[in-house]
Write a protein that holds these residues in place. Sequence first.
Motif, PDB file in Angstrom:
ATOM      1  N   THR A  45       7.644  -2.431  16.991  1.00 32.98           N
ATOM      2  CA  THR A  45       7.750  -0.993  17.004  1.00 32.98           C
ATOM      3  C   THR A  45       6.042  -0.518  17.523  1.00 32.98           C
ATOM      4  O   THR A  45       5.375  -0.735  16.888  1.00 32.98           O
ATOM      5  N   TYR A  46       6.178   1.036  18.319  1.00 29.79           N
ATOM      6  CA  TYR A  46       5.128   1.164  18.799  1.00 29.79           C
ATOM      7  C   TYR A  46       5.512   2.487  18.929  1.00 29.79           C
ATOM      8  O   TYR A  46       5.709   2.863  19.307  1.00 29.79           O
ATOM      9  N   GLY A  47       5.697   3.397  17.816  1.00 24.88           N
ATOM     10  CA  GLY A  47       6.007   4.725  17.663  1.00 24.88           C
ATOM     11  C   GLY A  47       7.396   4.300  17.593  1.00 24.88           C
ATOM     12  O   GLY A  47       8.067   4.821  16.779  1.00 24.88           O
TER      13      GLY A  47
ATOM     14  N   GLY B   8      -0.616  -3.227  27.573  1.00 24.82           N
ATOM     15  CA  GLY B   8      -1.891  -2.442  27.606  1.00 24.82           C
ATOM     16  C   GLY B   8      -1.919  -2.609  26.247  1.00 24.82           C
ATOM     17  O   GLY B   8      -4.020  -2.731  26.137  1.00 24.82           O
ATOM     18  N   VAL B   9      -1.734  -1.644  26.048  1.00 27.73           N
ATOM     19  CA  VAL B   9      -1.941  -1.637  24.594  1.00 27.73           C
ATOM     20  C   VAL B   9      -2.950  -2.768  23.590  1.00 27.73           C
ATOM     21  O   VAL B   9      -3.587  -2.766  22.751  1.00 27.73           O
TER      22      VAL B   9
ATOM     23  N   PHE C 274       0.846   7.504  19.594  1.00 26.15           N
ATOM     24  CA  PHE C 274       1.811   7.270  18.819  1.00 26.15           C
ATOM     25  C   PHE C 274       0.605   6.334  18.019  1.00 26.15           C
ATOM     26  O   PHE C 274       1.411   6.127  16.373  1.00 26.15           O
ATOM     27  N   GLU C 275      -0.275   5.607  18.394  1.00 25.83           N
ATOM     28  CA  GLU C 275      -1.334   5.115  17.870  1.00 25.83           C
ATOM     29  C   GLU C 275      -0.746   3.522  16.958  1.00 25.83           C
ATOM     30  O   GLU C 275      -0.527   3.403  17.070  1.00 25.83           O
ATOM     31  N   ASP C 276      -1.008   3.543  15.174  1.00 23.98           N
ATOM     32  CA  ASP C 276      -0.441   2.875  14.861  1.00 23.98           C
ATOM     33  C   ASP C 276       0.741   3.127  13.841  1.00 23.98           C
ATOM     34  O   ASP C 276       1.376   2.726  12.970  1.00 23.98           O
ATOM     35  N   CYS C 277       1.613   4.511  15.116  1.00 30.08           N
ATOM     36  CA  CYS C 277       2.748   4.926  14.459  1.00 30.08           C
ATOM     37  C   CYS C 277       3.753   4.428  14.481  1.00 30.08           C
ATOM     38  O   CYS C 277       4.493   3.429  14.906  1.00 30.08           O
TER      39      CYS C 277
ATOM     40  N   THR D 162       0.810  -0.956  -0.284  1.00 31.98           N
ATOM     41  CA  THR D 162      -0.127  -0.092  -0.192  1.00 31.98           C
ATOM     42  C   THR D 162       1.196   0.901   0.399  1.00 31.98           C
ATOM     43  O   THR D 162       1.517   1.131  -0.220  1.00 31.98           O
ATOM     44  N   GLU D 163       0.602   2.555  -0.417  1.00 31.77           N
ATOM     45  CA  GLU D 163       0.743   2.897   0.348  1.00 31.77           C
ATOM     46  C   GLU D 163       1.666   4.308   0.984  1.00 31.77           C
ATOM     47  O   GLU D 163       2.323   4.534   1.473  1.00 31.77           O
ATOM     48  N   ARG D 164       0.851   3.844   2.578  1.00 33.22           N
ATOM     49  CA  ARG D 164       1.671   3.931   3.445  1.00 33.22           C
ATOM     50  C   ARG D 164       2.680   2.953   3.876  1.00 33.22           C
ATOM     51  O   ARG D 164       3.938   3.638   4.570  1.00 33.22           O
ATOM     52  N   ASP D 165       2.718   1.464   3.196  1.00 37.79           N
ATOM     53  CA  ASP D 165       3.943   1.019   3.473  1.00 37.79           C
ATOM     54  C   ASP D 165       5.394   1.628   2.513  1.00 37.79           C
ATOM     55  O   ASP D 165       6.348   1.498   2.752  1.00 37.79           O
TER      56      ASP D 165
END
Length: 534
Positions: free
Chosen positions: A185-187, A446-447, A495-498, A96-99
């Motif tokens: 990874t998370y942020g 927790g996430v 961070f969300e899904d960053c 995808t473009e995000r990748d």
Amino acid sequence: GINAEYMGSSGINAEYMGSSGINAEYMGNYLINSRVMATTDKYDRQLRLWGAEGQRLLGHTRLCLVGADNVGVETLKNLILPGIGFISIVDDQLVTERDLGNNFFLAENQIGKSRSESAAELLLELNPDVKGEAINKSPSQLIEEGKSFFSQYQFIILNELRDKECLAITQICSELNIKYAIVRTYGLIGYLRVFGGEHTIIESKPPDREITDLRINQPFPELLELSNSYNLEQIELRQHSHVPYVVILIKALQRWRQENDNQDPLNFQQKLKFQELVKSMSLDYSTQDNFREACSKYYLAFQLSNKLDDEADEVLQNEKVNAPVSELNDFWVLCKALKNFQATHGFYPLRGSLPDMTTDTQTYVQLQTIYKSVSQKHLQLFEDEVKRLLEGTNREVSTEVIKKFCRNIQTLYYLRYRTFQDEITKPQSPSQYDTDCYKWYYVIRGVEEFYQQHQRYPGQNDVQELQDKTYNLMKQFDSQIIPIDKNLIEEMCRFEDCRLHTICLLYTSDAADDLLCVDLVGRRLIKKTNNINI
């Protein structure tokens, strides 16, 4: 045929080339046609780190990456470059473009194509020695195939999978005794879980200490005879300045024992006095390098031939050493033989290597010959003990393996990993650790709880819910709740899904180090700091 401008831009030092005896014609061919580079040249730097045996193990390793997200792909890159044998990339997603924003092994013209095939295409270009394949399957399909799929690999990397999927796959890996790693990874935060089952290492190469076995405290007859041939009070300065420090320390220890009721130095103050005694035996301490060496290595006089370092001794105290030979692999058979050898002879086999020291060539060669000869005798005795243990079992351990074992008895290492299931169901108590890393760990857990419930990552409006889940997790495993700064919770929600590529690069380099230096090449070369044992 070497271009001078190219050489200058490449930073090749002409003086170094000359002193190293590098042939210009060879160097030209090397620069012009790198494809014909020999494997030993190509991997020269890492061979110095983990040796030929480590490189052989790496080159025969089959590894599977499940999930072609950025952190997994970059970790794989750091294993392909040093020459891992075979890779499989398993992913059922499309590019995808995000990748493109965080995965540098995907290109714009690959959008809409298989993510596993696209990543494999560019990764395998990095090293022609590495073979590989792309598999378009989901984690759930792999779980359905079970052992029939995973049994072909020695190592599995699980990349950005959820806990439920990780638990199912790691259970299969544990049953097959396959090593695995979980990377996420998370942020700005990274997570790595490595599992290797039972991990035994002969040649661990600890970076923080020199391994020396000179038998100064209890010299064998040949060494004692050489030492007695020196009379330090009756030789002139030049010869006095070439007495090897091994002999100096033997004679100093003999004098100490004569003056102290045959007792060795016991405490720190006595050992410092022993060091002063060594110094006093010199004729001109300021000019005699051999006596300065002896003073700097005075502690070798207290090294006992029937004692091992704590980590190696812990290996021999393991309950497996007492098990029947039929239940043991070669490592534990050798450990059992070593324990029997010490009980029989009162000492461990001599390593046989001699470090550099100030002396003349003739004396050094004589000393080297003595150590090598005695170590060969010990090796033969030890090999006889191994054969005795294996008698009637239709098994044998090669002489080369026995030699390597004898050379490295001070660096034997054993590690038993906790499984991912252990981590999820019974993690170590947070109250045992004085580190902020553990707080981050529970926020990450927790996430995962939040994602399992909502099928999305927590955002900036979910701070209170994530905090509640984090504290609830802590309560499950420890009566003492460690306060967590709300800023940590807010940061994780921000961070969300960053997944940042810069953080991925930094983190995957460390992850690959762990996999290479502990698991894939059978070495323990890097000691980690600022981490936690979950």
